[in-house]
Design an enzyme around this catalytic site. Structure first.
Site, PDB file in Angstrom:
ATOM      1  N   ASP A  25       0.842  -1.201   0.000  1.00  0.00           N
ATOM      2  CA  ASP A  25       0.000   0.000   0.000  1.00  0.00           C
ATOM      3  C   ASP A  25       0.878   1.252   0.000  1.00  0.00           C
ATOM      4  O   ASP A  25       0.593   2.224  -0.699  1.00  0.00           O
ATOM      5  CB  ASP A  25      -0.918  -0.015   1.227  1.00  0.00           C
ATOM      6  CG  ASP A  25      -1.688  -1.323   1.312  1.00  0.00           C
ATOM      7  OD1 ASP A  25      -2.598  -1.517   0.507  1.00  0.00           O
ATOM      8  OD2 ASP A  25      -1.336  -2.172   2.157  1.00  0.00           O
TER       9      ASP A  25
ATOM     10  N   HIS B 114      -4.456  -3.569   6.036  1.00  0.00           N
ATOM     11  CA  HIS B 114      -4.209  -3.842   4.620  1.00  0.00           C
ATOM     12  C   HIS B 114      -5.529  -4.265   3.990  1.00  0.00           C
ATOM     13  O   HIS B 114      -5.858  -5.445   3.901  1.00  0.00           O
ATOM     14  CB  HIS B 114      -3.162  -4.934   4.424  1.00  0.00           C
ATOM     15  CG  HIS B 114      -3.119  -5.406   2.989  1.00  0.00           C
ATOM     16  ND1 HIS B 114      -2.714  -4.594   1.957  1.00  0.00           N
ATOM     17  CD2 HIS B 114      -3.488  -6.568   2.415  1.00  0.00           C
ATOM     18  CE1 HIS B 114      -2.833  -5.255   0.816  1.00  0.00           C
ATOM     19  NE2 HIS B 114      -3.302  -6.449   1.058  1.00  0.00           N
TER      20      HIS B 114
HETATM   21  P1  NAX Z   1      -1.496 -18.603  -4.239  1.00  0.00           P
HETATM   22  O1  NAX Z   1      -2.829 -19.230  -4.075  1.00  0.00           O
HETATM   23  O2  NAX Z   1      -0.863 -18.545  -5.584  1.00  0.00           O
HETATM   24  O3  NAX Z   1      -0.465 -19.333  -3.284  1.00  0.00           O
HETATM   25  C1  NAX Z   1      -0.711 -19.586  -1.949  1.00  0.00           C
HETATM   26  C2  NAX Z   1       0.032 -20.848  -1.590  1.00  0.00           C
HETATM   27  O4  NAX Z   1      -0.079 -21.038  -0.193  1.00  0.00           O
HETATM   28  C3  NAX Z   1      -0.535 -22.105  -2.249  1.00  0.00           C
HETATM   29  O5  NAX Z   1       0.506 -22.784  -2.924  1.00  0.00           O
HETATM   30  C4  NAX Z   1      -1.087 -22.897  -1.072  1.00  0.00           C
HETATM   31  O6  NAX Z   1      -0.941 -24.304  -1.251  1.00  0.00           O
HETATM   32  C5  NAX Z   1      -0.224 -22.401   0.067  1.00  0.00           C
HETATM   33  N1  NAX Z   1      -0.806 -22.552   1.392  1.00  0.00           N
HETATM   34  C6  NAX Z   1      -2.104 -22.438   1.772  1.00  0.00           C
HETATM   35  N2  NAX Z   1      -2.245 -22.703   3.071  1.00  0.00           N
HETATM   36  C7  NAX Z   1      -1.028 -22.986   3.537  1.00  0.00           C
HETATM   37  C8  NAX Z   1      -0.539 -23.368   4.808  1.00  0.00           C
HETATM   38  N3  NAX Z   1      -1.361 -23.507   5.858  1.00  0.00           N
HETATM   39  N4  NAX Z   1       0.786 -23.581   4.946  1.00  0.00           N
HETATM   40  C9  NAX Z   1       1.617 -23.462   3.898  1.00  0.00           C
HETATM   41  N5  NAX Z   1       1.211 -23.129   2.661  1.00  0.00           N
HETATM   42  C10 NAX Z   1      -0.096 -22.895   2.493  1.00  0.00           C
HETATM   43  O7  NAX Z   1      -1.626 -17.161  -3.588  1.00  0.00           O
HETATM   44  P2  NAX Z   1      -0.654 -15.898  -3.752  1.00  0.00           P
HETATM   45  O8  NAX Z   1      -1.069 -15.114  -4.915  1.00  0.00           O
HETATM   46  O9  NAX Z   1       0.753 -16.362  -3.662  1.00  0.00           O
HETATM   47  O10 NAX Z   1      -1.074 -15.054  -2.463  1.00  0.00           O
HETATM   48  C11 NAX Z   1      -0.798 -15.489  -1.158  1.00  0.00           C
HETATM   49  C12 NAX Z   1      -1.506 -14.622  -0.143  1.00  0.00           C
HETATM   50  O11 NAX Z   1      -1.060 -13.274  -0.201  1.00  0.00           O
HETATM   51  C13 NAX Z   1      -3.022 -14.548  -0.334  1.00  0.00           C
HETATM   52  O12 NAX Z   1      -3.640 -14.684   0.938  1.00  0.00           O
HETATM   53  C14 NAX Z   1      -3.245 -13.145  -0.842  1.00  0.00           C
HETATM   54  O13 NAX Z   1      -4.531 -12.654  -0.532  1.00  0.00           O
HETATM   55  C15 NAX Z   1      -2.168 -12.403  -0.106  1.00  0.00           C
HETATM   56  N6  NAX Z   1      -1.787 -11.075  -0.629  1.00  0.00           N
HETATM   57  C16 NAX Z   1      -1.414 -10.141   0.280  1.00  0.00           C
HETATM   58  C17 NAX Z   1      -0.991  -8.877  -0.082  1.00  0.00           C
HETATM   59  C18 NAX Z   1      -0.565  -7.866   0.944  1.00  0.00           C
HETATM   60  O14 NAX Z   1      -0.254  -6.731   0.560  1.00  0.00           O
HETATM   61  N7  NAX Z   1      -0.531  -8.157   2.246  1.00  0.00           N
HETATM   62  C19 NAX Z   1      -0.984  -8.476  -1.510  1.00  0.00           C
HETATM   63  C20 NAX Z   1      -0.975  -9.613  -2.459  1.00  0.00           C
HETATM   64  C21 NAX Z   1      -1.778 -10.812  -2.067  1.00  0.00           C
HETATM   65  O15 NAX Z   1      -3.101 -10.633  -2.490  1.00  0.00           O
END
Ligand code: NAX
Length: 327
Positions: free
Chosen positions: A161, A189
């Protein structure tokens, strides 16, 4: 040469992981002289573990001089062993039609387990960054689940942000993004965050005076920064990944190596500053030095800013209330 440090990354086979791991391994996060051991966590599911193996093969094929080891894990109790840095990226973001209570309970389970594992096995000085959404509340859950670690070691990512706000201001003023100082983002966020350029300067000159357009601030700047994540999903069909990974690198880099007086934004547990109740995981302007962050104090909060801060605070308090039964 320096002793390697341990860096745990969860969700390592996801899209942010893919944009993040190679930069950590090349030294962009902790410095070009700091060897790292990557401790990667994915869900135990075969497909995710296979995808993780593929990412590890690619990391090996980069032959990064600073990459002193790579481990694949399916359990946070082994993934977080001795870790000095933990980037908690994997989570369950809100899907279409998902109830809020469902979202909070799924993430509650993930982040209580990960907080407990950090509490049990991580370095006592571990620096934790939560990226996975809802990031502030997930960081709060992890912090509350790790009573033996200092609460200040748990942070949430507001840096994306912050960087988005800086980029919008650079475009509006026609100035270089690198010259913007004293920018702040307050709160959660989420689209309620309050990006605040009232104190910002470029080359020592006031950004507010330079822009001199309160209508633009309220009706263009704040909605553009607040809804940027949704705009990227609409355009790309996928949520922001490279920019999120970049923000995670910036956050950890600055926390570990310092900001030389420059303000950055971090989501951190409140100590009561600016009237935010203690322990709320809130975005604040901070400076970092010697591995510690410090809130920028004494800023004047005018009526409009107070209104914005109250709104994002109320959202966080509601999220916190929604997970209280888990903690
Ligand atoms: P993806 O769905 O591509 O990847 C997430 C990965 O996490 C998957 O491979 C899944 O198997 C794994 N996972 C799920 N639960 C898990 C656990 N308990 N232990 C270990 N691994 C686990 O998502 P991606 O685009 O990489 O985004 C990840 C997260 O970042 C999402 O929650 C998303 O909303 C968040 N974001 C946060 C942002 C921020 O500014 N704070 C911005 C970008 C993003 O949207």
């Amino acid at each position: 040469s320096k002793k390697p440090v341990r860096v745990a990354v969860t969700g390592a086979a996801g899209q942010i992981g893919y944009a993040l791991l190679f930069r950590i391994a090349s030294g962009e996060m902790l410095g070009k002289d700091q060897p790292v051991i990557l401790q990667l966590l994915e869900i135990p599911d075969e497909k995710a573990q296979n995808a993780l193996k593929g990412v590890i093969m690619e990391l090996e094929d980069c032959a990064f001089p600073l990459l002193a080891g790579i481990e694949a894990h399916g359990d946070p109790m082994t993934a977080f062993k001795g870790t000095d840095y933990a980037l908690l990226v994997g989570s369950r973001p809100r899907g279409p039609g998902m109830e809020r209570s469902e979202l909070l309970s799924i993430n509650g389970a993930i982040f209580t387990a990960q907080g407990k594992a950090l509490n049990a096995v991580a370095s006592r000085n571990v620096k934790v960054l939560v990226v996975g959404n809802p990031a502030n509340t997930n960081a709060y859950i992890a912090m509350k689940s790790a009573p033996d670690l200092p609460a200040k070691n748990f942070t949430a990512m507001l840096r994306l942000d912050h960087n988005r706000a800086a980029s919008q201001i650079a475009a509006k003023t026609g100035k270089a993004v690198a010259d913007i100082e004293k920018l702040a983002v307050w709160g959660n966020h989420s689209p309620t965050m309050y990006a605040d350029y009232r104190f910002a300067t470029i080359g020592g000159q006031s950004v507010k005076a330079m822009i001199n357009d309160e209508e633009w601030n309220r009706n263009t700047f704040l909605p553009t920064v607040g809804k940027r994540g949704a705009a990227i999903i609409a355009a790309r069909g996928l949520s922001s990944a490279a920019s999120a990974a970049n923000a995670a690198i910036d956050h950890m880099h600055d926390w570990a190596l310092g900001t030389n007086g420059k303000w950055v934004t971090m989501g951190i547990p409140s100590g009561g500053e600016y009237g935010i109740p203690k322990e709320v995981m809130f975005g604040y302007p901070v400076t970092c030095e010697g591995g510690e962050y410090k809130i920028v104090q004494g800023l004047d909060i005018d009526a409009f800013s107070q209104e914005c801060i109250n709104k994002t605070l109320n959202e966080l308090l509601e999220e916190q209330a929604g997970v209280k039964h888990l903690l």
